[in-house]
Every structure is written in C-alpha cells, then in structure tokens.
Write a protein that holds these residues in place. Structure first.
Motif, PDB file in Angstrom:
ATOM      1  N   ALA A 133       0.858  -1.185   0.000  1.00 15.71           N
ATOM      2  CA  ALA A 133       0.000   0.000   0.000  1.00 15.71           C
ATOM      3  C   ALA A 133       0.892   1.232   0.000  1.00 15.71           C
ATOM      4  CB  ALA A 133      -0.908  -0.014   1.225  1.00 15.71           C
ATOM      5  N   LEU A 134       0.327   2.379  -0.372  1.00 20.00           N
ATOM      6  CA  LEU A 134       1.086   3.623  -0.433  1.00 20.00           C
ATOM      7  C   LEU A 134       0.465   4.678   0.469  1.00 20.00           C
ATOM      8  CD1 LEU A 134       1.455   3.903  -4.321  1.00 20.00           C
ATOM      9  CD2 LEU A 134       3.043   2.832  -2.708  1.00 20.00           C
ATOM     10  N   SER A 135       1.310   5.587   0.955  1.00 27.11           N
ATOM     11  CA  SER A 135       0.816   6.760   1.670  1.00 27.11           C
ATOM     12  C   SER A 135       1.696   7.953   1.312  1.00 27.11           C
ATOM     13  CB  SER A 135       0.825   6.532   3.183  1.00 27.11           C
ATOM     14  OG  SER A 135       2.142   6.483   3.668  1.00 27.11           O
ATOM     15  N   GLY A 136       1.111   9.139   1.324  1.00 30.41           N
ATOM     16  CA  GLY A 136       1.871  10.369   1.140  1.00 30.41           C
ATOM     17  C   GLY A 136       2.378  10.638  -0.261  1.00 30.41           C
ATOM     18  N   SER A 189      -3.349   0.165  -5.813  1.00 26.34           N
ATOM     19  CA  SER A 189      -4.387   0.388  -6.820  1.00 26.34           C
ATOM     20  C   SER A 189      -3.877   0.897  -8.163  1.00 26.34           C
ATOM     21  CB  SER A 189      -5.409   1.385  -6.277  1.00 26.34           C
ATOM     22  OG  SER A 189      -4.784   2.621  -6.018  1.00 26.34           O
ATOM     23  N   THR A 190      -4.571   0.523  -9.199  1.00 25.04           N
ATOM     24  CA  THR A 190      -4.504   1.021 -10.571  1.00 25.04           C
ATOM     25  C   THR A 190      -3.104   1.301 -11.114  1.00 25.04           C
ATOM     26  OG1 THR A 190      -6.600   2.117 -10.010  1.00 25.04           O
ATOM     27  CG2 THR A 190      -5.727   2.470 -12.205  1.00 25.04           C
ATOM     28  N   THR A 234      -3.489   6.437  -9.500  1.00 26.34           N
ATOM     29  CA  THR A 234      -3.123   5.844 -10.787  1.00 26.34           C
ATOM     30  C   THR A 234      -1.609   5.969 -10.979  1.00 26.34           C
ATOM     31  OG1 THR A 234      -3.545   7.898 -12.007  1.00 26.34           O
ATOM     32  CG2 THR A 234      -5.354   6.297 -11.875  1.00 26.34           C
ATOM     33  N   TYR A 235      -1.023   4.896 -11.525  1.00 25.04           N
ATOM     34  CA  TYR A 235       0.431   4.802 -11.628  1.00 25.04           C
ATOM     35  C   TYR A 235       0.824   4.095 -12.913  1.00 25.04           C
ATOM     36  CZ  TYR A 235      -0.341   5.574  -6.690  1.00 25.04           C
ATOM     37  OH  TYR A 235      -0.786   6.083  -5.504  1.00 25.04           O
ATOM     38  N   ASP A 236       1.970   4.471 -13.461  1.00 26.80           N
ATOM     39  CA  ASP A 236       2.615   3.694 -14.513  1.00 26.80           C
ATOM     40  C   ASP A 236       3.679   2.852 -13.824  1.00 26.80           C
ATOM     41  OD1 ASP A 236       1.101   4.916 -16.461  1.00 26.80           O
ATOM     42  OD2 ASP A 236       2.716   6.228 -17.176  1.00 26.80           O
ATOM     43  N   GLY A 237       3.763   1.559 -14.187  1.00 26.13           N
ATOM     44  CA  GLY A 237       4.732   0.656 -13.579  1.00 26.13           C
ATOM     45  C   GLY A 237       5.707   0.113 -14.608  1.00 26.13           C
ATOM     46  N   PHE A 238       6.976   0.007 -14.236  1.00 22.15           N
ATOM     47  CA  PHE A 238       8.037  -0.405 -15.142  1.00 22.15           C
ATOM     48  C   PHE A 238       8.947  -1.428 -14.471  1.00 22.15           C
ATOM     49  CE2 PHE A 238       6.893   3.995 -15.738  1.00 22.15           C
ATOM     50  CZ  PHE A 238       6.606   4.077 -17.103  1.00 22.15           C
ATOM     51  N   ILE A 239       9.407  -2.380 -15.222  1.00 22.39           N
ATOM     52  CA  ILE A 239      10.409  -3.335 -14.724  1.00 22.39           C
ATOM     53  C   ILE A 239      11.778  -2.695 -14.936  1.00 22.39           C
ATOM     54  CG2 ILE A 239      11.490  -5.579 -15.076  1.00 22.39           C
ATOM     55  CD1 ILE A 239       8.726  -6.514 -16.174  1.00 22.39           C
ATOM     56  N   ILE A 240      12.523  -2.549 -13.850  1.00 18.28           N
ATOM     57  CA  ILE A 240      13.891  -2.057 -13.939  1.00 18.28           C
ATOM     58  C   ILE A 240      14.847  -3.239 -14.043  1.00 18.28           C
ATOM     59  CG2 ILE A 240      15.704  -0.788 -12.741  1.00 18.28           C
ATOM     60  CD1 ILE A 240      13.457   1.004 -11.596  1.00 18.28           C
ATOM     61  N   GLY A 241      14.612  -4.255 -13.230  1.00 18.44           N
ATOM     62  CA  GLY A 241      15.436  -5.447 -13.280  1.00 18.44           C
ATOM     63  C   GLY A 241      14.785  -6.604 -12.540  1.00 18.44           C
ATOM     64  N   LEU A 242      14.832  -7.784 -13.117  1.00 20.43           N
ATOM     65  CA  LEU A 242      14.290  -8.985 -12.486  1.00 20.43           C
ATOM     66  C   LEU A 242      15.427  -9.967 -12.244  1.00 20.43           C
ATOM     67  CD1 LEU A 242      11.057  -9.546 -14.602  1.00 20.43           C
ATOM     68  CD2 LEU A 242      11.234  -8.452 -12.373  1.00 20.43           C
TER      69      LEU A 242
END
Length: 111
Positions: free
Chosen positions: A42-45, A70-71, A101-109
């Motif tokens: 979860a996120l805050s702030g 979320s989202t 709302t967020y864009d998510g990206f893989i930096i490294g796996l």
C-alpha cells in the motif's frame, strides 16, 4: 520533511500475510524483504508526477507473491511475475500519473 531528491531509501520487513505501507512522503526508494508468506503493498503520502522505486527481495525459500496497490498501468500490459528464487531481488519503478493511478516499469528482475 517532503520528498527528498537525494533519493533516500527505506527498508521494510512486513509480517507474513501483512501489508507493507510505503511512505512516499519521506522516501522514494523502498526495499522490501519478503517474509515467510505473501504480502500486500500500500502507499501513503504520494503526489502527482512522483517517481519511486520498489525493490523486492525473496526470503531464503522464495516463491512469495505481492498484491499491488491500486490502478497500475504496466509497461508490459500486465503485472510482472516476480522472481521465485530464494534471496533474489526484483526492482520496479513507478510514476504517479493521477490520484491512485500509476505507470509501472520493470527495472530489473532476478538481480
């Protein structure tokens, strides 16, 4: 204190089946060590246009999963499959594009 451009980090070790609430008001680099079970993030702030990273390290057993906040619009079209190997790390980046709302990206796996 507000978001620090010096990119300070915060570490989390949530309990199994627990929630790691990431404090984006104070930090933008978040490092989670998985417990002996799955977690929720979860996120805050957070605020619009904020960029932040999450590193997730599996415990020694591995195969732990995450329920994301979320989202998230993932660059690949779907949430990435986390590395299942014990003690391995995945690094993901995010940009807040609007309220919850967020864009998510893989930096490294499998780091």
């Amino acid at each position: 204190r507000r978001y620090d451009p010096n990119f300070q980090s915060k570490t989390y070790t949530p309990s199994a089946a627990g929630t790691a609430t990431l404090d984006l008001y104070l930090y933008n680099d978040h490092r989670i060590t998985m417990p002996a079970g799955n977690i929720t993030i979860a996120l805050s702030g957070d605020f619009d246009s904020q960029k932040f990273m999450i590193s997730i390290t599996q415990d020694s057993v591995g195969s732990r999963t995450v329920t994301w906040f979320s989202t998230i619009k993932w660059a690949s079209g779907s949430a990435p499959t986390l590395t299942t190997t014990g003690a391995k790390r995945d690094v993901l980046g995010f940009i807040r594009t609007g309220t919850n709302t967020y864009d998510g990206f893989i930096i490294g796996l499998n780091v």
